[in-house]
Design a protein around this motif. Structure first.
Motif, mmCIF file in Angstrom:
data_model
loop_
_atom_site.group_PDB
_atom_site.id
_atom_site.type_symbol
_atom_site.label_atom_id
_atom_site.label_comp_id
_atom_site.label_asym_id
_atom_site.label_seq_id
_atom_site.Cartn_x
_atom_site.Cartn_y
_atom_site.Cartn_z
ATOM 1 N N ASP A 1 4.239 24.537 94.461
ATOM 2 C CA ASP A 1 5.463 24.838 94.685
ATOM 3 C C ASP A 1 5.756 26.223 93.799
ATOM 4 O OD1 ASP A 1 5.505 23.669 97.104
ATOM 5 O OD2 ASP A 1 7.307 22.436 96.393
ATOM 6 N N GLU B 1 14.582 23.415 92.520
ATOM 7 C CA GLU B 1 13.465 23.119 91.580
ATOM 8 C C GLU B 1 13.639 24.537 90.588
ATOM 9 O OE1 GLU B 1 10.218 21.185 94.496
ATOM 10 O OE2 GLU B 1 10.140 23.644 94.316
ATOM 11 N N CYS C 1 9.530 21.010 90.120
ATOM 12 C CA CYS C 1 8.752 20.104 91.486
ATOM 13 C C CYS C 1 7.731 19.100 90.925
ATOM 14 C CB CYS C 1 7.805 21.058 92.316
ATOM 15 S SG CYS C 1 7.013 20.465 93.603
ATOM 16 N N GLN D 1 8.327 29.043 94.690
ATOM 17 C CA GLN D 1 9.820 28.943 94.922
ATOM 18 C C GLN D 1 10.729 28.355 93.708
ATOM 19 O OE1 GLN D 1 9.063 26.012 98.176
ATOM 20 N NE2 GLN D 1 9.788 24.218 96.928
ATOM 21 N N HIS E 1 13.078 24.097 98.989
ATOM 22 C CA HIS E 1 12.248 23.739 99.869
ATOM 23 C C HIS E 1 12.524 24.432 101.577
ATOM 24 C CE1 HIS E 1 11.011 20.820 97.016
ATOM 25 N NE2 HIS E 1 9.874 20.982 97.414
HETATM 26 MN MN MN Z 1 8.354 20.763 95.601
#
Ligand code: MN
Ligand code: PEP
Length: 270
Positions: A236, A225, A12, A239, A199
């Motif tokens: 983030d 990512e 990210c 994720q 996302h």
């Molecule tokens: Mn991100």
């Protein structure tokens, strides 16, 4: 039929040289042509917002010598100017990709950034995420603003990252995809449409599920990512796929895509 998928992967945010190095060594194994590691981060709350200008050379030095195209989000025209200046100092022939995020929907900024790209002596590609709210006309007009700023259409890519959820949503996703609308935008505007499952998913499990579902649609590529140690990621954290999860996902993509005739993977189509 000759379809090429544009694969973009990476953390990210760029956090350190070591973090990017570790990630790139895995991404190289998969011949990922474009590596993302954002220098500037838009934040919901005022927190750490990226390594900023001081990471520009790290990003270039850890990607370009490997034949990889570096990619970062840009928030304001000044970021493009700084990147362009650094490219001039580093290597005049380098290609880069910059993207405008879902929150960045000011058409003056879109046009100004498009203009800077079009005036640059470097080959800069512009990827635009969809806006947060569900509105096809707005989404399609992002391309029109970029073209109005002077961007060559061959440098433009759309990327679907889902729309904000309704209050009563029970999807469990971070953002909700609309694959059908994405395909309609791609068709109407005749421009490549990538998918960002990270996302949309909001966590690793969902990200993998969304990617699997998206393989049934005609996306032109993916932006995923991945972090060498997601548990300590600065943004983030939930994720970003681990390197092992990323390998798992890549095997899936290869399996599905290689069963389609003429598909070539791991090669930049930008
Ligand atoms: Mn991100
Ligand atoms: C990102 O790609 O890290 C990002 C901030 O994405 P989005 O603009 O889609 O939220």
């Amino acid at each position: 039929m000759d379809v090429k998928k544009t694969l973009i992967a990476g953390p990210c945010a760029l956090e350190s040289r070591l973090q990017l190095k570790e990630c790139v060594s895995e991404l190289k194994r998969w011949k990922i042509p474009i590596v993302r590691a954002s220098l500037w981060k838009p934040r919901t709350l005022p927190k750490w917002d990226g390594i900023g200008d001081e990471g520009i050379f790290t990003l270039l030095e850890e990607t370009l010598p490997h034949g990889i195209i570096p990619a970062t989000e840009v928030l304001i025209p000044e970021h493009v100017q700084k990147l362009t200046q650094a490219l001039k100092e580093y290597d005049s022939k380098s290609e880069v990709l910059v993207w405008l995020g879902a929150r960045n929907q000011n058409h003056l900024i879109q046009q100004e950034i498009a203009k800077l790209i079009s005036l640059s002596e470097h080959k800069i590609h512009l990827l635009c995420k969809n806006q947060m709210w569900r509105d096809q006309t707005h989404w399609e007009s992002i391309l029109d603003h970029a073209l109005a700023g002077g961007l060559s259409k061959s440098r433009f890519l759309f990327c679907h990252r889902g729309f904000s959820k309704g209050i009563n949503s029970s999807s469990g996703l971070r953002n909700e995809p609309d694959f059908e609308m994405a395909m309609s935008v791609k068709k109407n505007k005749r421009a490549p449409m990538l998918l960002d499952p990270s996302h949309i998913g909001g966590n690793r499990e969902n990200t993998i599920k969304i990617l699997e579902a998206a393989l049934q649609w005609d996306f032109d590529g993916f932006m995923i990512e991945v972090h060498s140690n997601p548990g300590i990621a600065k943004t983030d954290r939930d994720q970003q796929l681990s390197l092992d999860e990323f390998s798992f996902v890549m095997e899936k993509i290869f399996k599905v895509e290689s069963s389609k005739e003429g598909v070539r993977l791991g090669k930049a189509s930008v």
